[in-house]
Design an enzyme around this catalytic site. Structure first.
Site, PDB file in Angstrom:
ATOM      1  N   GLU A 209      50.576  44.990  36.084  1.00 60.26           N
ATOM      2  CA  GLU A 209      50.435  45.594  37.303  1.00 60.26           C
ATOM      3  C   GLU A 209      49.760  44.440  37.976  1.00 60.26           C
ATOM      4  O   GLU A 209      48.568  44.053  37.285  1.00 60.26           O
ATOM      5  CB  GLU A 209      49.678  46.978  37.254  1.00 60.26           C
ATOM      6  CG  GLU A 209      50.381  48.215  37.111  1.00 60.26           C
ATOM      7  CD  GLU A 209      49.744  49.343  37.556  1.00 60.26           C
ATOM      8  OE1 GLU A 209      48.773  49.410  38.484  1.00 60.26           O
ATOM      9  OE2 GLU A 209      50.093  50.563  36.407  1.00 60.26           O
TER      10      GLU A 209
ATOM     11  N   GLU B 116      48.307  53.234  31.357  1.00 59.28           N
ATOM     12  CA  GLU B 116      46.172  53.003  31.613  1.00 59.28           C
ATOM     13  C   GLU B 116      44.928  54.167  30.731  1.00 59.28           C
ATOM     14  O   GLU B 116      43.872  54.411  31.725  1.00 59.28           O
ATOM     15  CB  GLU B 116      45.474  52.539  33.022  1.00 59.28           C
ATOM     16  CG  GLU B 116      45.923  51.674  33.629  1.00 59.28           C
ATOM     17  CD  GLU B 116      46.335  51.185  35.299  1.00 59.28           C
ATOM     18  OE1 GLU B 116      44.856  51.372  35.563  1.00 59.28           O
ATOM     19  OE2 GLU B 116      45.757  49.749  35.360  1.00 59.28           O
TER      20      GLU B 116
HETATM   21  C1  GLA Z   1      45.604  51.264  38.914  1.00 54.13           C
HETATM   22  C2  GLA Z   1      47.483  52.905  37.788  1.00 54.13           C
HETATM   23  C3  GLA Z   1      48.448  52.394  38.713  1.00 54.13           C
HETATM   24  C4  GLA Z   1      47.678  52.209  40.141  1.00 54.13           C
HETATM   25  C5  GLA Z   1      46.846  50.845  41.290  1.00 54.13           C
HETATM   26  C6  GLA Z   1      46.238  51.027  42.248  1.00 54.13           C
HETATM   27  O1  GLA Z   1      46.530  50.141  38.018  1.00 54.13           O
HETATM   28  O2  GLA Z   1      47.736  51.841  36.821  1.00 54.13           O
HETATM   29  O3  GLA Z   1      48.562  53.727  39.228  1.00 54.13           O
HETATM   30  O4  GLA Z   1      46.742  53.351  40.934  1.00 54.13           O
HETATM   31  O5  GLA Z   1      45.837  51.011  39.320  1.00 54.13           O
HETATM   32  O6  GLA Z   1      45.667  49.537  42.598  1.00 54.13           O
END
Ligand code: GLA
Length: 669
Positions: A316, A159
């Protein structure tokens, strides 16, 4: 369209249906747990596992010290278990030794606050020191695992820009000046672009320019806009530096997880997409919004747009609650399945979860997981296993694409420009306008692609252009051409006002679309929160009004009351083979749906029969056939007319979709 997507998602775990995956943090667990993890992953049908995302301090515990033993072992175990690896480069969060040794890499906020380590992503994206250490880490990881048969995909950082997109430190200032030199070449060009004669802001040299940190008054909007562009480019540069190292050492596809979601706006992914071998997105239901589910649908459509219409990977999402909203709600019965199927309906060929096993320590210990704290004897775990089975049975639809006759134009640049300081109304939030337009389409049963201004428009009969404040002349001309060629465009207020340099087009609003729309607006007259205006067609509207006259358009509805009473509020003009509509106010949700449904009907865009506010219906089609996704979000059973085979049960469809249920139907040819 946007992307050079070259990797089929389903090839990542060939032979397993749609990709079912998760983030896995084995470093948080004792080695004795790992074999059980692999066994349970097999039980659930997990095919792709993201590891080493936050591995920096584990594999490089001190400067010059490298320890790959644990990572070797876990990759080996997963490989033996037939599970493929989505290998993180590990750069997502610097190890404490690095920030202790080089505190100058810490990011700085707009008020000068230094952000300390102790959380994650504590680095300045422009820091040459950070970049050098990150490059060494990626090189080591790629050298070691680039050819490993378990590795299916490279996961660059994590991210990018989630927390540190905007940094105001000296290294960022230096990099910003370099970016500006490349863009403008001479300082007078910058002065013209930013309009710096205003408030005595004229620069004599690039060295005088700094990032737009906190100021006493409103800041220069051109400077702020360019800083946003620069900041997005800096994050992309981090990706590119890692991708270059990986590609020199490995033939596996490379990507990073986007954050196409309501609360992240600093990355212009239209400019990133073509660097990805596949498009991956992270998405969590945002319960802070009025319509979290509608936002999911929009985000999925936008992600598909970034993939140029090709299937994409949900990298995710969560099985249940997250832990970063004020109220972290559990999912309602069936909601997980509805969410997952909505992503697939809108083009996902794989669904991965954060995370595999719920942590017992650390900041995310109350975040849901595939395997909850309660363990295997839990409804959540049983649901995870069941989900694996469903994804398996949907395998044949991999590679098919979403069918859409309508497009919604979306732009991050325009978002930045529209929400600058000193705008006409704080009530005008770009994303809200986009979501409202998308919801109107969805409520009317119309699937839309989300495309960038300047993207290919020729295949669409209906174009929706909500609040597209900043647009270039060329991109506006492309919309006019599409209308000339027979499309219907619906353009909403605050669109077409400024050019790429955030300069207002004069002679009457909306400058870029004035001729196409056959209107001329002289003054904005925004409304107060909660204020509504009545229109002559019996509808009500909010947020905005403006004082406009027609110069060729037909008036569809006028304001009955409010600051622009008596003037046009909705107009329509025939242009070439198509029509251009203007909405000068924000219709209520039901009115918006009715309006879009009528306009779509006259544009020959057919809705999905039975679709509506509570019933999402989307079609995917391709070589393997045509698939209809029906998601009943409502509280009543519904009947649908489609005929075919239910892909989950294998039986002919009965036509009934119970309240809360989903159906994926392979339609009879
Ligand atoms: C993001 C991050 C993960 C985690 C999730 C929690 O997507 O990439 O590492 O922190 O949020 O929702």
């Amino acid at each position: 369209m946007a992307a050079a997507v070259s990797t089929r998602i389903s090839s990542l775990t060939e032979g397993r249906g749609l990709v079912f995956g998760c983030d896995y943090n084995p470093e948080q667990w004792d080695r004795s747990v790992w074999p059980e993890d692999v066994r349970l992953m097999q039980e659930a049908g997990i095919g792709l596992v993201a590891i080493n995302i936050f591995g920096w301090s584990s594999i490089n515990p001190a400067k010059g010290v490298w320890d790959f033993a644990a990572l070797d072992e876990i990759i080996g175990l997963l490989h033996e278990g037939g599970i493929r690896v989505n290998l993180g480069t590990g750069t997502a969060s610097p190890a404490p030794w690095l920030t202790a040794r080089h505190p100058e890499i810490l990011p700085v906020g707009e008020d000068g606050t230094v952000f300390h380590p102790g959380g994650r992503q504590a680095y300045c994206p422009s820091s040459p020191v950070f970049r050098a250490y990150a490059a060494e880490l990626v090189t080591r990881v790629a050298d070691r695992y680039g050819d490993h048969p378990a590795v299916a995909l490279w996961h660059v950082s994590n991210e990018l820009g989630c927390h540190n997109a905007l940094c105001y430190c000296d290294a960022s200032a230096e990099a910003f000046r370099g970016w500006l030199r490349a863009r403008y070449a001479d300082i007078d060009a910058l002065n013209r672009a930013w309009g710096t004669t205003f408030w005595s802001q004229r620069y004599g040299a690039f060295d005088e320019v700094r990032p737009p940190a906190q100021a006493l008054s409103l800041r220069n909007p051109g400077q702020v806009l360019d800083f946003q562009r620069f900041s997005s480019d800096e994050q992309l540069a981090l990706y590119r530096a890692e991708a270059e190292i990986l590609r020199a050492r490995s033939d596996r596809p490379v990507t990073t997880n986007f954050m196409v979601t309501a609360h992240i706006r600093n990355l212009d992914y239209w400019t990133w997409a073509s660097d990805m071998d596949l498009i991956a997105n992270d998405h969590y239901l945002d319960r802070r919004l009025d319509d979290a589910r509608g936002e999911l649908s929009f985000a999925a459509d936008l992600t598909r747009g970034l993939a140029g219409g090709a299937p994409w990977l949900l990298m995710e999402t969560s099985t249940g609650a997250v832990n970063w909203q004020p109220y972290n709600l559990a999912k309602a019965p069936g909601e997980l399945r509805r969410n997952v199927v909505a992503h697939i309906a809108r083009g996902a060929d794989g669904i991965c979860f954060f995370q595999w096993r719920a942590s017992t320590q650390g900041a995310e210990k109350y975040h849901s997981a595939l395997l909850p704290h309660a363990g295997e004897d839990s409804a959540q775990w049983r649901e995870s296993v069941e989900l694996g089975g469903i994804l398996d049975r949907l395998g044949e639809l991999a590679g098919t694409e979403v069918v859409a006759d309508a497009a919604l134009l979306f732009s991050w640049e325009s978002w930045w420009a529209a929400e600058g300081e000193g705008r006409p109304s704080e009530g005008l939030e770009y994303l809200q306008q986009v979501h409202a337009a998308h919801a109107a389409l969805a409520d009317a049963g119309i699937t839309a692609d989300v495309v960038r201004p300047g993207g290919a428009l020729d295949r669409y009969r209906l174009l929706i252009v909500p609040a597209l404040h900043l647009i270039s002349d060329a991109d506006a001309a492309a919309i006019a051409r599409a209308v000339e060629n027979g499309a219907t465009a619906v353009i909403t207020f605050f669109s077409g006002i400024v050019d790429e340099e955030d300069r207002v087009r004069t002679g009457g609003y909306p400058g870029a679309f004035r001729e196409l729309l056959g209107i001329r607006s002289e003054e904005f007259a925004p409304l107060l929160p909660g204020q509504t205006v009545a229109l002559t067609d019996g509808t009500t509207a909010s947020t905005w009004s403006e004082r406009l006259t027609t110069t060729g358009a037909e008036i569809v509805a006028s304001y009955v009351d409010g600051p622009a009473a008596g003037g046009p509020a909705i107009t329509r003009r025939r242009h070439g083979g198509g029509e251009a509509w203007y909405l000068a106010s924000q219709p209520s949700r039901d009115d918006y749906r009715r309006l879009i449904a009528d306009i779509a009907a006259s544009a020959d865009v057919a809705p999905q029969p039975g679709a509506g506010r509570d019933v999402e219906i989307v079609r995917r089609a391709g070589e393997s056939g045509s698939y209809l996704f029906i998601i009943n979000h409502g509280v009543s059973d519904i009947e649908i007319t489609a005929t075919g085979r239910d892909l989950v049960t294998g039986a002919p469809t009965t036509g009934t979709v119970p309240a809360g249920a989903v159906r994926i139907i392979k339609e009879d040819a």
